[in-house]
Motif scaffolding. Sequence first.
Motif, PDB file in Angstrom:
ATOM      1  N   ILE A 146       0.835  -1.201   0.000  1.00 38.60           N
ATOM      2  CA  ILE A 146       0.000   0.000   0.000  1.00 38.60           C
ATOM      3  C   ILE A 146       0.870   1.252   0.000  1.00 38.60           C
ATOM      4  CG2 ILE A 146      -1.811   1.238   1.244  1.00 38.60           C
ATOM      5  CD1 ILE A 146      -2.692  -1.656   2.158  1.00 38.60           C
ATOM      6  N   ASN A 147       2.004   1.186   0.692  1.00 43.19           N
ATOM      7  CA  ASN A 147       2.945   2.299   0.590  1.00 43.19           C
ATOM      8  C   ASN A 147       3.382   2.501  -0.860  1.00 43.19           C
ATOM      9  OD1 ASN A 147       2.907   3.126   3.206  1.00 43.19           O
ATOM     10  ND2 ASN A 147       4.804   2.090   3.811  1.00 43.19           N
ATOM     11  N   GLY A 148       3.551   1.403  -1.576  1.00 44.50           N
ATOM     12  CA  GLY A 148       3.905   1.497  -2.995  1.00 44.50           C
ATOM     13  C   GLY A 148       2.822   2.204  -3.794  1.00 44.50           C
ATOM     14  N   LEU A 149       1.562   1.881  -3.491  1.00 48.73           N
ATOM     15  CA  LEU A 149       0.448   2.542  -4.176  1.00 48.73           C
ATOM     16  C   LEU A 149       0.436   4.032  -3.837  1.00 48.73           C
ATOM     17  CD1 LEU A 149      -2.390  -0.114  -3.561  1.00 48.73           C
ATOM     18  CD2 LEU A 149      -1.105   0.237  -5.662  1.00 48.73           C
ATOM     19  N   LEU A 150       0.637   4.321  -2.549  1.00 43.43           N
ATOM     20  CA  LEU A 150       0.653   5.729  -2.122  1.00 43.43           C
ATOM     21  C   LEU A 150       1.789   6.479  -2.827  1.00 43.43           C
ATOM     22  CD1 LEU A 150       0.146   5.067   1.696  1.00 43.43           C
ATOM     23  CD2 LEU A 150      -1.496   6.240   0.218  1.00 43.43           C
ATOM     24  N   ASP A 161       1.852  -3.508 -12.365  1.00 43.20           N
ATOM     25  CA  ASP A 161       0.528  -3.684 -11.744  1.00 43.20           C
ATOM     26  C   ASP A 161       0.322  -2.712 -10.596  1.00 43.20           C
ATOM     27  OD1 ASP A 161       0.022  -5.681 -13.518  1.00 43.20           O
ATOM     28  OD2 ASP A 161       0.496  -7.323 -12.125  1.00 43.20           O
ATOM     29  N   ILE A 162       1.409  -2.424  -9.886  1.00 42.25           N
ATOM     30  CA  ILE A 162       1.309  -1.465  -8.780  1.00 42.25           C
ATOM     31  C   ILE A 162       0.916  -0.100  -9.342  1.00 42.25           C
ATOM     32  CG2 ILE A 162       2.613  -0.289  -6.956  1.00 42.25           C
ATOM     33  CD1 ILE A 162       4.387  -2.856  -6.838  1.00 42.25           C
ATOM     34  N   VAL A 163       1.602   0.287 -10.409  1.00 42.48           N
ATOM     35  CA  VAL A 163       1.329   1.592 -11.018  1.00 42.48           C
ATOM     36  C   VAL A 163      -0.106   1.632 -11.559  1.00 42.48           C
ATOM     37  CG1 VAL A 163       1.994   3.147 -12.885  1.00 42.48           C
ATOM     38  CG2 VAL A 163       3.760   1.930 -11.571  1.00 42.48           C
ATOM     39  N   ARG A 164      -0.481   0.559 -12.203  1.00 40.82           N
ATOM     40  CA  ARG A 164      -1.810   0.523 -12.818  1.00 40.82           C
ATOM     41  C   ARG A 164      -2.901   0.632 -11.750  1.00 40.82           C
ATOM     42  NH1 ARG A 164      -4.064  -4.326 -15.775  1.00 40.82           N
ATOM     43  NH2 ARG A 164      -5.936  -3.461 -16.759  1.00 40.82           N
ATOM     44  N   ALA A 165      -2.739  -0.161 -10.686  1.00 40.45           N
ATOM     45  CA  ALA A 165      -3.758  -0.148  -9.629  1.00 40.45           C
ATOM     46  C   ALA A 165      -3.851   1.235  -9.001  1.00 40.45           C
ATOM     47  CB  ALA A 165      -3.426  -1.194  -8.578  1.00 40.45           C
ATOM     48  N   ALA A 166      -2.692   1.853  -8.759  1.00 43.15           N
ATOM     49  CA  ALA A 166      -2.685   3.175  -8.123  1.00 43.15           C
ATOM     50  C   ALA A 166      -3.432   4.172  -8.996  1.00 43.15           C
ATOM     51  CB  ALA A 166      -1.243   3.631  -7.896  1.00 43.15           C
ATOM     52  N   ASN A 209      -5.034   5.532   4.696  1.00 43.62           N
ATOM     53  CA  ASN A 209      -4.225   6.535   4.000  1.00 43.62           C
ATOM     54  C   ASN A 209      -4.629   6.649   2.540  1.00 43.62           C
ATOM     55  OD1 ASN A 209      -2.722   7.064   6.266  1.00 43.62           O
ATOM     56  ND2 ASN A 209      -0.989   5.778   5.671  1.00 43.62           N
ATOM     57  N   LEU A 210      -4.836   5.475   1.910  1.00 38.28           N
ATOM     58  CA  LEU A 210      -5.225   5.466   0.499  1.00 38.28           C
ATOM     59  C   LEU A 210      -6.514   6.247   0.296  1.00 38.28           C
ATOM     60  CD1 LEU A 210      -5.003   1.923  -1.139  1.00 38.28           C
ATOM     61  CD2 LEU A 210      -3.893   4.031  -1.886  1.00 38.28           C
ATOM     62  N   ALA A 211      -7.504   5.939   1.166  1.00 32.27           N
ATOM     63  CA  ALA A 211      -8.794   6.607   1.030  1.00 32.27           C
ATOM     64  C   ALA A 211      -8.645   8.106   1.275  1.00 32.27           C
ATOM     65  CB  ALA A 211      -9.801   5.998   2.005  1.00 32.27           C
ATOM     66  N   LEU A 212      -7.801   8.461   2.260  1.00 33.17           N
ATOM     67  CA  LEU A 212      -7.679   9.871   2.627  1.00 33.17           C
ATOM     68  C   LEU A 212      -6.955  10.695   1.558  1.00 33.17           C
ATOM     69  CD1 LEU A 212      -6.829   9.548   6.438  1.00 33.17           C
ATOM     70  CD2 LEU A 212      -8.929  10.468   5.454  1.00 33.17           C
ATOM     71  N   ILE A 213      -5.865  10.172   1.003  1.00 38.71           N
ATOM     72  CA  ILE A 213      -5.143  11.043   0.066  1.00 38.71           C
ATOM     73  C   ILE A 213      -5.877  11.181  -1.263  1.00 38.71           C
ATOM     74  CG2 ILE A 213      -2.855  10.598   1.078  1.00 38.71           C
ATOM     75  CD1 ILE A 213      -2.197   9.209  -1.620  1.00 38.71           C
ATOM     76  N   THR A 214      -6.820  10.273  -1.522  1.00 35.18           N
ATOM     77  CA  THR A 214      -7.591  10.421  -2.757  1.00 35.18           C
ATOM     78  C   THR A 214      -8.954  11.040  -2.477  1.00 35.18           C
ATOM     79  OG1 THR A 214      -8.413   8.183  -2.482  1.00 35.18           O
ATOM     80  CG2 THR A 214      -6.496   8.464  -3.900  1.00 35.18           C
ATOM     81  N   GLY A 215      -9.233  11.316  -1.220  1.00 33.55           N
ATOM     82  CA  GLY A 215     -10.520  11.922  -0.872  1.00 33.55           C
ATOM     83  C   GLY A 215     -11.689  10.970  -1.056  1.00 33.55           C
ATOM     84  N   ASN A 216     -11.402   9.680  -1.060  1.00 34.18           N
ATOM     85  CA  ASN A 216     -12.477   8.717  -1.242  1.00 34.18           C
ATOM     86  C   ASN A 216     -13.074   8.294   0.098  1.00 34.18           C
ATOM     87  OD1 ASN A 216     -13.083   8.164  -4.001  1.00 34.18           O
ATOM     88  ND2 ASN A 216     -11.045   7.263  -4.226  1.00 34.18           N
ATOM     89  N   VAL A 217     -13.663   9.233   0.785  1.00 33.56           N
ATOM     90  CA  VAL A 217     -14.294   8.918   2.063  1.00 33.56           C
ATOM     91  C   VAL A 217     -15.303  10.012   2.389  1.00 33.56           C
ATOM     92  CG1 VAL A 217     -12.459  10.031   3.421  1.00 33.56           C
ATOM     93  CG2 VAL A 217     -13.782   8.222   4.458  1.00 33.56           C
TER      94      VAL A 217
END
Lengths: 165, 895
Positions: free
Chosen positions: B441-445, B491-496, B528-536
């Motif tokens: 998940i750090n990789g996605l971030l 795949d990491i880049v794509r998913a992010a 963190n993922l949800a927060l930095i993308t504002g998905n919450v």
Amino acid sequence: MMHKPVTASEKSKPLADLTKCRDILAKYTSATSADLIPILQQIQDAYGYLPQNVLEEITARVRIPLSKIYGVITFYSQFSLEPRGKHTIKVCVGTACHIKGAPDIKKKITEVLHIQEGETTKDYKFTYEPVACLGTCFLAPVMMVNERYYGKLTTEKTEQILKSY
Amino acid sequence: MVSLLIDGKKVEAEPSQTILQAAQKLGIHIPTLCHDPRLAPSGACRMCVVEVEGARPLVASCATPVSEGMKVSTRSESVTRARKLNLELIWSDHPNDCLTCDKTGECQLQNFMYEYEVKTSRFVEQNPPPRPDDSNPGIYRDMNKCILCGKCVRICDEVQDQHIWAFSNRGMQTSIATAFEKPLKDAGCVFCGHCVSVCPVGALMDKPAAKKGRPWETKKVRTVCCYCGVGCSLLLHVKGGEILKVTADVYSPPNYGSLCVKGRYGYEFYKSPDRLTSPLIRDRIDQPFREASWDEAINLVARKFMEIKREYGSDAFGCLSSSRGTNEENFLAQKFARAVMGTNNMDNCARVCHAPSVTGLRASLGSGAATNSLADIEGAEVLIVSGSNTTEAHPVAALKIKKAVRQNGARLIVIDPREIELVQYATVWLRLKPGTNVALINGLLHVILKEGLENEEFIRQRTENIDMLQQVVAQYTPERTEEITGVPQKDIVRAARIYAGTKKGMIVYGLGMTEHKAGSHGVMSLANLALITGNVGRPNTGINPLRGQNNVQGSCDMGALPDVYTCYQKVDDPVANKKFSEAWGCPLPEKPGLKEPQMYREALAGKLKAMYIIGYDPASTQANINHVRSAMKKLDFLVVQELFMTETAKLAHVILPAGCFFEKDGTFTNAERRVRRLNQAIPLPKGTKHDWEIICLIASAMGYSMQYRHPSEIMDEIAKLTPEFAGIDFKRLEGDGLVWPVWDKNHPGTPILHQDTFTRGKGRLNDLLYTPSEELPDSDYPLYLTTGRRLYHYNNGSMSLRNPEIYSISSEEFMEIHPDEAERLGIETGDTVRVRSRRGSLEVKANVTAKSRPGCVFLSFHFPETPTNVLTGPGEDLLALTPEYKVCAVKVEKI
Ligand code: SF4
Ligand code: SF4
Ligand code: SF4
Ligand code: FES
Ligand code: FES
């Protein structure tokens, strides 16, 4: 979903070799449901019938559930789920042929090949099935072997024809 | 909106609606045989025909959209004639078996024959005979009764997405068949029973109910499923104290008519002859039990607890309650520990599953609960499903994921080491090494921040600590992340990019996130993922733990935890402490108590002397059970409240037999915070008592009066002490319940949390480094072992294994192993293998499958013959102490 995995010893039916199937499927890089019937026809030509494990291979490739493939196969009489003989004998059981002696012809076939209607000889040489009027009543009684018509049959002639294959 | 006339009455409808829907609006009844609100119209049965002025042939109302100025007659003479003819044709090919058919009374064919006065058919002299087939578990078939409406085929295709049925053959021979007419078990059926539930006639029926009674003889009782956290609404069909079958209401959330095999066919355990029906006592655990009266048992427990409290102090006692008990029971359990025993040594089995969710989400958002409702899944554009084998562990939630992908075009990102069923639906599958969640998940971030895909405004206004987060994730480049996790960089880049590119991104996760050394960290990372993308904070977004057991949410909300009272009011907060002390009329301890694993350590150290365990079997479901069992054996006094003789009960001094969830009133809170009532459907078996009653009896015998006439009074007390529950009472919970927080008696509930502000004010971006699992494979123990659930069973199996229909589908464990490993070890499917870890060993049959990640094996923990938890082990979540079930090292050998 797995409830209980199938062990090798539990797989009862002998499995058909998948090479031919893979060759056929290789021609369809992105197969869709529209390709199903042509694929099934080629498989049937290649194997003489539609082996279950080959169909399981197809379902994964064309993304059509096995149940639906089964539905299609049972809908069209051209498809067979059982191994078929090299040659298909179709004996007309229409009215004209019946009157002109089809019952005797059928008896003769059973006598010579030791199989009943709908069955296949043990050596997979012949599959024998009855058909409705072939539209050549003037030749009655009639039978077909593969694509070829044989008319005005007698029991002797029938035996000769069968032996010629 | 268009307006039209139906039978002379004016009605307005959306242009996309059908004539049938418009008629239903008016309360006009049109008979249907192939229609279902969940399915696309098929127009197969033509029972619903109506006459439209100006159109020549009659039209199928279920498949014809309304249009402006339409004039429809649903009852004209030609309509009636057509329907009668239709019925006559159906009847000509249908067994005349109404006298002995179980469907009589709710058979649509029979009802319409009655309605249209069709007595027989002029097209037939002799009806075909019935052709019963009871060879399948759960599902009874009679294909001669099939009227080919196709609903079973369509619901299995469109709702369950399992595609088991198809029309086979043609003409008069047409029927409904599985592939090659295989038995359902071999055809891939998952026994959800959807097909049975929609069959309008007696062609598909619930087998266990056969010959037990007609529909009008049964009482229908609404309740909640007791297995997983989806919390499906159930309708029990009860006759003479026996449950004949289970169905679900098509209009009731969260399941809208869907159930999984456990909800539908997992109800027979209650009548197992193994039920405990008398209190059992003994002085020492090497003695046999003897039956005792309730008076004797309660007095013994009260006396012993008092002795221990007097002699060793309050903290020599620990209480564990169950996430499958009701809210009321969990509330009383913690009240008992705190007010009567005077200790905060209180925990519940959420400790072994979702405690890291509570810890992690509280640290990030301020509230440890799911942010959104389950229904939101269907409308999401991007779904991340992480560490959740949803189709098996939360099957009805999985239906929503499938629907989002297949019907609504959502993109799915699956994060899981195993090739779970949902991988078929995934746009990207991140097959990580077990235990590397935080790194991934750090990789996605990293990718999101580096490519500037974050939601800057949201980060600025609603979060804190972005700078630190940025610094930490800067190290997790795709290259490094691939090194750690084994997931390809691309795949990491794509998913992010996919997740950051939507405003409707929803995260759903399960125990694959929490049951790790860095479990709480993993949960914070997802946040963190949800927060930095504002998905919450909006519909179709958020971060949503799929709770394991049906009342994990509730048992934690009720304060069955060592550090909090109800809804997370802290025991060491003077205000809360005072409030509860006053309400309960006694001083309460301020020091947070022991978490469950600490209790075992203290017991082994001789400091914890007594435990009271309610509806929980840690001796088979905790990690490293040999350690847990030794701890229990050291106790001076162990009281277990149970339905069955579990492994834990076998170590008790006193066993108190309790009622199961069909036998009681109360409430459960599902994964979406929906508090919902369960209603007693059948009487308590003789000799048993309700869990809440037993707790009250013990407390009262100890001199602390606990008196409630009904669980609703317990809920009233909860509401008084808990702001989030202030508006909740049993009356208001009738129907579909309420989603907490419910701030007052007029408040409608809160399906979406954190809309304008987070519970903790700002959302916290926690900067986390990846921590490897405690025990990694090495040369002695070269394989990863991961544990988890199977569709057919539940936790220790004490209930699910006692359902004959389910047992006949799945009765033993098979260890999943990748073909590469299997080949190296000479293992074939069906071979028995020995699995060994540093803590124990067991024997089990193998299943060689590429579903397993190379280097990993997988076991469930449902079967007593395969005590998986002798192997599991040493790791535990750094913060919540939840065992690291998902990673330990084992070796496997063929025997
Ligand atoms: S039980 Fe469920 S999976 Fe099985 S055939 Fe019926 S609908 Fe399909
Ligand atoms: S089995 Fe029932 S649901 Fe399925 S097609 Fe036949 S009548 Fe319809
Ligand atoms: S999905 Fe969960 S709650 Fe629903 S029926 Fe299945 S086990 Fe019960
Ligand atoms: S009846 Fe035989 S060909 Fe017509
Ligand atoms: S209900 Fe409309 S065609 Fe069957």
